[in-house]
Write a protein that holds these residues in place. Structure first.
Motif, short mmCIF file in Angstrom:
data_model
loop_
_atom_site.label_atom_id
_atom_site.label_comp_id
_atom_site.label_asym_id
_atom_site.label_seq_id
_atom_site.Cartn_x
_atom_site.Cartn_y
_atom_site.Cartn_z
N ALA A 1 -4.65 8.32 -9.19
CA ALA A 1 -5.08 8.76 -7.85
C ALA A 1 -3.88 9.21 -7.04
O ALA A 1 -3.94 10.22 -6.32
CB ALA A 1 -5.81 7.62 -7.15
N ILE A 2 -2.75 8.50 -7.16
CA ILE A 2 -1.54 8.87 -6.41
C ILE A 2 -0.99 10.19 -6.92
O ILE A 2 -0.61 11.07 -6.15
CB ILE A 2 -0.49 7.74 -6.50
CG1 ILE A 2 -0.96 6.54 -5.67
CG2 ILE A 2 0.88 8.22 -6.02
CD1 ILE A 2 -0.15 5.28 -5.89
N ILE A 3 -0.97 10.34 -8.25
CA ILE A 3 -0.50 11.60 -8.83
C ILE A 3 -1.38 12.75 -8.35
O ILE A 3 -0.90 13.80 -7.95
CB ILE A 3 -0.48 11.53 -10.37
CG1 ILE A 3 0.55 10.50 -10.84
CG2 ILE A 3 -0.19 12.90 -10.96
CD1 ILE A 3 0.52 10.22 -12.33
N ALA A 4 -2.70 12.53 -8.36
CA ALA A 4 -3.63 13.59 -7.95
C ALA A 4 -3.43 13.94 -6.48
O ALA A 4 -3.52 15.10 -6.08
CB ALA A 4 -5.07 13.14 -8.20
N ALA A 5 -3.14 12.93 -5.62
CA ALA A 5 -2.93 13.19 -4.20
C ALA A 5 -1.65 13.98 -3.97
O ALA A 5 -1.55 14.77 -3.04
CB ALA A 5 -2.87 11.87 -3.43
N LYS A 6 -0.65 13.79 -4.84
CA LYS A 6 0.64 14.48 -4.70
C LYS A 6 0.53 15.95 -5.06
O LYS A 6 1.34 16.76 -4.64
CB LYS A 6 1.67 13.85 -5.64
CG LYS A 6 2.31 12.60 -5.08
CD LYS A 6 3.78 12.84 -4.85
CE LYS A 6 4.35 11.68 -4.07
NZ LYS A 6 5.55 12.04 -3.37
N CYS A 7 -0.42 16.27 -5.89
CA CYS A 7 -0.43 17.61 -6.47
C CYS A 7 -1.87 18.04 -6.66
O CYS A 7 -2.61 17.43 -7.43
CB CYS A 7 0.29 17.56 -7.82
SG CYS A 7 0.89 19.15 -8.32
N GLN A 8 -2.27 19.11 -5.95
CA GLN A 8 -3.68 19.47 -5.93
C GLN A 8 -4.20 19.95 -7.29
O GLN A 8 -5.37 19.83 -7.58
CB GLN A 8 -4.00 20.48 -4.82
CG GLN A 8 -3.25 21.80 -4.85
CD GLN A 8 -1.86 21.68 -4.23
OE1 GLN A 8 -1.02 20.89 -4.66
NE2 GLN A 8 -1.58 22.45 -3.19
N HIS B 1 0.84 -1.19 0.00
CA HIS B 1 0.00 0.00 0.00
C HIS B 1 0.87 1.23 0.00
O HIS B 1 1.89 1.29 0.68
CB HIS B 1 -0.95 0.00 1.20
CG HIS B 1 -2.03 -1.02 1.02
ND1 HIS B 1 -1.90 -2.31 1.46
CD2 HIS B 1 -3.23 -0.94 0.40
CE1 HIS B 1 -2.98 -3.00 1.15
NE2 HIS B 1 -3.81 -2.19 0.49
N TYR B 2 0.48 2.22 -0.81
CA TYR B 2 1.21 3.47 -0.89
C TYR B 2 0.18 4.58 -0.90
O TYR B 2 -0.68 4.62 -1.79
CB TYR B 2 2.07 3.50 -2.15
CG TYR B 2 2.85 4.78 -2.32
CD1 TYR B 2 3.94 5.07 -1.51
CD2 TYR B 2 2.48 5.70 -3.30
CE1 TYR B 2 4.64 6.24 -1.65
CE2 TYR B 2 3.18 6.88 -3.46
CZ TYR B 2 4.27 7.15 -2.63
OH TYR B 2 4.97 8.33 -2.78
N GLN B 3 0.24 5.47 0.09
CA GLN B 3 -0.70 6.58 0.20
C GLN B 3 -2.15 6.10 0.09
O GLN B 3 -2.96 6.70 -0.60
CB GLN B 3 -0.40 7.64 -0.86
CG GLN B 3 0.97 8.25 -0.66
CD GLN B 3 1.20 9.48 -1.52
OE1 GLN B 3 0.40 9.81 -2.38
NE2 GLN B 3 2.31 10.15 -1.26
N GLY B 4 -2.45 4.99 0.75
CA GLY B 4 -3.83 4.49 0.79
C GLY B 4 -4.27 3.75 -0.46
O GLY B 4 -5.39 3.24 -0.52
N GLU B 5 -3.40 3.67 -1.47
CA GLU B 5 -3.78 2.95 -2.69
C GLU B 5 -3.00 1.64 -2.75
O GLU B 5 -1.86 1.56 -2.29
CB GLU B 5 -3.45 3.79 -3.94
CG GLU B 5 -4.02 5.19 -3.93
CD GLU B 5 -5.53 5.22 -4.14
OE1 GLU B 5 -6.09 4.19 -4.57
OE2 GLU B 5 -6.15 6.27 -3.85
#
Ligand SMILES: [Zn+2]
Ligand SMILES: [Zn+2]
Length: 362
Positions: free
Chosen positions: A43-50, A19-23
């Protein structure tokens, strides 16, 4: 999915669930590759950058390039090859049926940074337009295309303010100007007499005319903000002064015995050019030849600038300390080459942007 998933690359290795950042991210312990299930990568990219757009591979990655020989570990469909970003030529493979993505080991860290890279590339890829043309036609200064610094470059601003304030204190009084220059401008003859050693520093804060000041301060602003961001404030200030001193030393050695005083920040700024060239090789500057404007890689821009210095010297044009420019530039190149790996280790985004996989539109 209940069943085991197999690595699309190694085929026989079962993927390990992480698991990485909840994904959920599955990795292959044999080849180090990563499998991102159903849109998890976006989803991970989106979480990294608003400010990254919603999950849409074609919008984020550009068009599919070609079918891969590998198959999706979830649904078995053939994967499609995409670039991580349109102008960033690192491949990942995506399943267009279930939105999973396969990322090889070395690519993983670059993908985590891809939204930041995407925004930097948008700035670096901007085209010349009528506004850049008018700017350069009127002011004779280049337009810079590079990643925006993350910090406010206070040291750069302070240097610009100090240079300007110092100039304004004497510029309107010719007698005072000569008094100041007699004591604080750098004359090789004085240095050789063992006198006036402080002028290596003080001369870099003096300018001979308003145009001289404006030109230098513009280039200080253009290159200084990125370098201050990359180096940190105090190291940037230290290296600026070191380049100024080394430029002065080379100017003295090239003009031994000369009583002609030399002033200006351009030796120190030429040092910034050297570092900038080595750490931001994919940045661009516009060059104007009569009315024709062209966006050039910084290597070409500074190459032409260096050639013009040699030309000016060969033609014997007076009033410019060519050796201070050349000396400062060489000092900057030497410092830049020495520190490059350390700067890139501390700034992974800059390292990614300097790589050959970056394709800048010019
Ligand atoms: Zn594998
Ligand atoms: Zn699939």
């Amino acid at each position: 999915m209940a069943g085991k998933k197999y690595c699309p690359h190694c085929v026989n290795t079962v993927l390990t669930v992480n698991h990485y950042q909840g994904e959920e991210v599955d990795n292959c312990t044999t080849c180090g590759g990563l499998w991102f299930e159903k849109g998890n990568l976006n989803a991970i990219i989106a979480a990294k950058c608003q400010h990254v757009e919603e999950a849409d591979y074609v919008a984020n990655l550009g068009p599919a390039l070609e079918p891969s020989h590998r198959s999706c570990p979830d649904c078995g469909d053939k994967l499609q090859v995409f670039h991580v970003l349109e102008d960033y030529h690192v491949d990942i493979e995506v399943c267009q049926s279930c939105d999973g993505a396969w990322v090889e080991k070395d690519t993983a860290c670059k993908v985590a940074k891809s939204s930041a890279i995407k925004h930097a590339l948008a700035d670096m890829n901007k085209k010349v337009n009528w506004k850049t043309w008018v700017f350069q036609a009127l002011l004779r200064m280049p337009v810079e295309y590079n990643v925006k610094p993350r910090i406010t470059p206070w040291v750069t601003y302070a240097l610009i303010a100090i240079n300007t304030l110092i100039f304004l204190t004497y510029a309107f009084d010719e007698r005072l100007t000569w008094q100041i220059f007699d004591n604080f401008a750098m004359a090789p003859a004085n240095i050789q007499a063992g006198d006036h050693w402080w002028t290596f520093i003080t001369a870099t804060f003096l300018h001979g005319s308003f145009l001289h000041l404006i030109g230098n301060m513009y280039f200080l602003w253009v290159t200084g903000d990125n370098l201050e961001d990359a180096l940190g404030r105090w190291r940037f200030l230290g290296l600026y002064l070191v380049c100024g001193i080394l430029a002065g030393v080379i100017s003295v050695l090239a003009n031994l015995g000369s009583p002609i005083p030399s002033v200006g920040a351009s030796g120190a700024i030429a040092g910034l050019f050297g570092m900038y060239l080595l750490w931001f090789p994919n940045a661009s500057m516009t060059f104007m030849f009569f009315v024709w404007q062209k966006k050039l890689a910084v290597m070409w821009y500074f190459g032409i600038w260096l050639a013009l210095n040699f030309f000016g010297m060969a033609l014997g044009e007076q009033g410019v300390d060519y050796w201070a420019h050349i000396g400062g530039f060489l000092a900057g190149l030497a410092i830049g080459a020495t520190l490059r790996q350390r700067v890139w280790d501390a700034n992974p985004l800059l390292a990614h942007l300097a790589g050959p996989e970056v394709q800048v539109k010019r």
